[in-house]
Design an enzyme around this catalytic site. Structure first.
Site, PDB file in Angstrom:
ATOM      1  N   HIS A  21      -1.483   0.689   1.865  1.00 22.93           N
ATOM      2  CA  HIS A  21      -0.050   0.813   2.175  1.00 22.93           C
ATOM      3  C   HIS A  21       0.667   1.913   1.379  1.00 22.93           C
ATOM      4  CE1 HIS A  21      -0.259  -2.725   4.619  1.00 22.93           C
ATOM      5  NE2 HIS A  21      -0.565  -3.533   3.618  1.00 22.93           N
TER       6      HIS A  21
HETATM    7 FE   FE2 Z   1      -3.505  -6.946   3.811  1.00 24.49          FE
END
Ligand code: FE2
Length: 433
Positions: free
Chosen positions: A139
């Site tokens: 992320h």
């Molecule tokens: Fe995850």
């Protein structure tokens, strides 16, 4: 299938980093995984390495200087005072899911260093498969932290692989969309990203099937949105044809596989119903293509099951069957709930993914892939060095354990110099690797 040359990266400090009380991300799971795979004897089937510490300069091959400077500077002591203003800018601190904790930069440096080492080993054809369960923090963005991820080791690893390979395939089976990696390569045709994830009212909210890349990267971002309750059969039903098709059309020189364990049944933050076997069949399938493979961890929040999964997947990668009965290990009592068995059974959770939905998604994705016109090629005129040429003090440290000497010295000298110094070695390695 012939035995693969497998490298495995681990540092004994990695499990001691601590995101804070109540935080679901627990690096301790890495220690549990390591201990479990050792007690299964899997270390005998692969070469165990301690990674180098990724430098600031290595991180800024993707991240902004300002953001990496901040990560290097920030500490629990100064975060509230002098650095308070910039924490929100970089999405770090108490009000976010990316806290500042002791040793934060070193933690990033460790998991990123291992991913880079793995990529370099593959680039120099020293190994067929490299494993870094501490990596896979998909992320993190160029200029900010996100979803427990600070430095995106995956993006950096792919950039490293691109020095030697025209095309790199990224596959993500974490339950969350691999947004940071997709974003980094959204407009290029040299990296295809393919993420299988829960979509709809779920972090990070991206990963719609319609998001396919842009410009030269159009059709090179593949998103396979799924719903709750995915079981082994449904996952294989959609995973295998998509990956098969991508392999035929894209023909990558290397693959990075993110094996987030939060897609397992019973995960604290997840909502899928995959067993170890269902998750690992993806690993087995990807391995079967025989393309240089960098295997990374990712999410996974029911930590005893994370240890189960990544141990089992290590066994799949080295081509060794392991017993269902868990051998005695430092965390043995943690495995009591499932009667000290390795494998998990699915729950009776309803699978919201009907066959019609899966067929619709599959057809949509295969239709997009059909627009690809052969594998793009690039002319690599000069291979960049393993490390940035504009060196600083950190690079010297990295040189102690780097992979660049590998070209000159492929003998045992390199590997023995780098191998984990040995508390787990029983003696000479088996000869059948
Ligand atoms: Fe995850």
């Amino acid at each position: 299938m012939a035995k693969k040359r497998v490298a495995y990266f681990y540092h004994h400090d990695i499990g001691n980093y601590y995101y804070g009380p109540g935080h679901p991300m627990k690096p301790h799971r890495l220690k549990m995984t390591h201990n479990l795979l050792l007690t299964y004897g899997l270390y005998k089937k692969m070469d165990v390495y301690r990674q180098h510490w990724a430098s600031r300069e290595e991180m800024t091959q993707f991240h902004s200087q300002e953001y990496v400077d901040f990560l290097q500077k920030v500490s629990p002591d100064n975060v509230r005072k002098e650095l308070n203003e910039v924490t929100s800018k970089f999405n770090v601190g108490e009000s976010t899911d990316c806290p500042v904790f002791d040793g934060l930069f070193d933690y990033c440096s460790a998991y990123t260093g291992a991913t880079l080492d793995g990529a370099r080993m593959l680039n120099h054809n020293l190994k067929d498969i490299c494993i870094n369960w501490a990596g896979g923090l998909h992320h993190a963005k160029k200029n900010e932290a996100s979803g427990f991820c600070y430095v995106n080791d995956i993006v950096l690893g792919i950039l490293e692989l691109l020095k030697h390979h025209s095309r790199v395939l990224y596959i993500d089976i974490d339950i969350h969309h691999g947004d940071g990696v997709e974003e980094a390569f959204y407009v290029t045709d040299r990296v295809m990203t393919c993420s299988f994830h829960k979509h709809g009212d779920f972090f990070p909210g991206t990963g719609d099937i319609k998001h396919i890349g842009r410009g030269a990267g159009k059709y090179f971002s593949v998103n396979v949105p799924l719903d709750e309750g995915m079981d082994d059969e449904s996952f294989a039903y959609i995973f295998k044809p998509v990956i098969q098709n991508i392999m035929q059309r894209f023909d990558p020189g290397a693959i990075v596989l993110q094996c987030g364990a939060d897609s397992l049944t019973g995960d604290r933050l997840g909502c899928f119903n995959l067993t170890l076997k269902g998750h690992a069949q993806c690993v087995k399938f990807v391995k079967s293509f025989g393309v240089p493979l960098l295997v990374l961890g990712g999410g996974g929040y029911t930590i005893k099951n994370v240890a189960r999964l990544w141990t089992f997947e290590t066994s799949v990668l080295v081509g060794e069957e392991i017993a269902n009965q868990i051998p005695y290990n430092d965390y043995y009592e943690q495995f009591k709930q499932n009667k000290y068995m390795l494998h998990l059974s699915p729950t009776d959770q309803a699978n919201k993914n009907t066959r019609e939905m899966l067929d619709r998604t599959l057809n949509h994705v295969l239709q997009n892939l059909s627009y690809l016109r052969g594998a793009p090629s690039v002319q690599v005129q000069e291979v960049p060095p393993d490390y940035p040429s504009n060196t600083d003090g950190d690079i010297n440290d990295a040189r102690d354990v780097d992979m660049s000497g590998a070209q000159a010295d492929k003998s045992g000298a390199l590997s023995s110099a780098r191998q984990h110094p040995g508390e787990y070695y029983e003696g000479p390695k088996d000869q059948d690797k």
